[in-house]
Scaffold this active site. Structure first.
Site, mmCIF file in Angstrom:
data_model
loop_
_atom_site.group_PDB
_atom_site.id
_atom_site.type_symbol
_atom_site.label_atom_id
_atom_site.label_comp_id
_atom_site.label_asym_id
_atom_site.label_seq_id
_atom_site.Cartn_x
_atom_site.Cartn_y
_atom_site.Cartn_z
ATOM 1 N N SER A 196 -0.601 -2.269 2.920
ATOM 2 C CA SER A 196 -1.291 -1.015 2.624
ATOM 3 C C SER A 196 -2.295 -0.665 3.734
ATOM 4 O O SER A 196 -1.934 -0.591 4.895
ATOM 5 C CB SER A 196 -1.964 -1.126 1.249
ATOM 6 O OG SER A 196 -2.317 0.135 0.750
ATOM 7 N N ASP A 251 4.402 1.424 -0.889
ATOM 8 C CA ASP A 251 3.327 0.490 -0.569
ATOM 9 C C ASP A 251 3.621 -0.897 -1.154
ATOM 10 O O ASP A 251 3.661 -1.073 -2.370
ATOM 11 C CB ASP A 251 2.033 1.060 -1.164
ATOM 12 C CG ASP A 251 0.799 0.254 -0.818
ATOM 13 O OD1 ASP A 251 0.928 -0.926 -0.472
ATOM 14 O OD2 ASP A 251 -0.301 0.820 -0.915
#
Length: 276
Positions: free
Chosen positions: A37, A152
């Site tokens: 992320s 993600d």
């Protein structure tokens, strides 16, 4: 081989920059960076050759107005932000860079929502890899890349220590910017009620944080030799991307107490490399 693992945390992830500054001050350069992320975004810049100060300058340039442009909302069944503005912004710095040609070995963690697999990207287009790694489900639209539907990976693997080890890291410095929770399994016993008024948002947030901690504990359990740096970023909200200066300072200040441990870990690694 020294691996640096940078975890997810949205705007809290700016604190990673402060840690990078301390590493630079100690003369420590990782051989490998693995990001999840926001850690993928910061790590990508660093692996591409940007210094901690240069990354800080890029981050601090994002004010409230710039943030609104970067995260322009749209009506879409795939997500509220298509990520095009973010890509445009980072293209000024990372355009046409290939991961395998970066000065530091680099990888990001993503998830394929069609095959239910973790997908590690350590080759190809750097910007696409970062865009996939920051595709927060429900917020960013997934990235369709090489036949995959990627989101993600930090929601499944928020601190990808094992990925770094699989890529050759023998020692790890892992940085966590999310709230540290002592999540335990206990029998039910009576306790005094708190009488707190829990909203839906609060319940969901607390649940996600408990899940995230369990996932991080699992990764840490598999770390053979290394150091986990837990940063307290409570004063930085996940969406407060205009607070880069404060977040970077938090990372810088709190990482100071890990200086000796980081230097010792890196020193042992360097000595082992010289003797091999």
């Amino acid at each position: 081989m020294l691996g640096l693992v940078l975890g997810g945390g949205a705007a809290k992830g700016y604190a990673h920059i402060g840690v990078l500054k301390v590493l630079e001050d100690e003369g420590i350069q990782p051989d490998l960076i693995v990001g999840a992320s926001m850690g993928a975004l910061i790590g990508g810049f660093y692996a591409a050759g940007y210094t901690a100060q240069e990354i800080a300058d890029v981050a601090r340039a994002i004010d409230a107005s710039q943030k609104r442009w970067l995260f322009t909302w749209q009506l879409s069944k795939k997500g509220f932000v298509d990520g095009s503005s973010v890509v445009t912004y980072i293209e000024k710095y990372l355009d046409n860079k290939k991961i395998e040609k970066l000065p530091i070995q680099f990888a990001v963690v993503t998830s394929d929502i069609e095959t239910y697999n973790e997908v590690v990207i350590n080759k190809g287009d750097l910007i696409k890899a970062i865009r996939a790694a920051i595709a927060i489900p429900g917020i960013f639209t997934p990235l369709e890349y090489k036949g995959r539907i990627l989101i993600d990976g930090g929601f499944v693997n928020p601190l990808p220590i094992r990925v770094a080890q699989q890529l050759g890291a023998t020692k790890i410095i892992a940085v966590n910017v999310l709230r540290k929770i002592n999540y335990q399994s206990n029998p039910l016993t009576p306790r005094r009620p708190s009488h707190k008024d829990y909203t839906i948002k609060h319940v969901i947030t607390e649940t996600i944080e408990c899940i995230t901690q369990r996932l991080m504990d699992y990764e840490i359990m598999h770390m053979k030799e290394g150091l986990v740096i837990n940063l307290d970023t409570e004063e930085i909200g996940m969406s407060q991307f205009e607070k880069a200066k404060q977040a970077i300072f938090i990372g810088l200040k709190q990482a100071q107490k890990y200086r000796k441990s980081m230097a010792s870990l890196a020193g042992k690694q360097q000595q082992k490399t010289r003797s091999s």
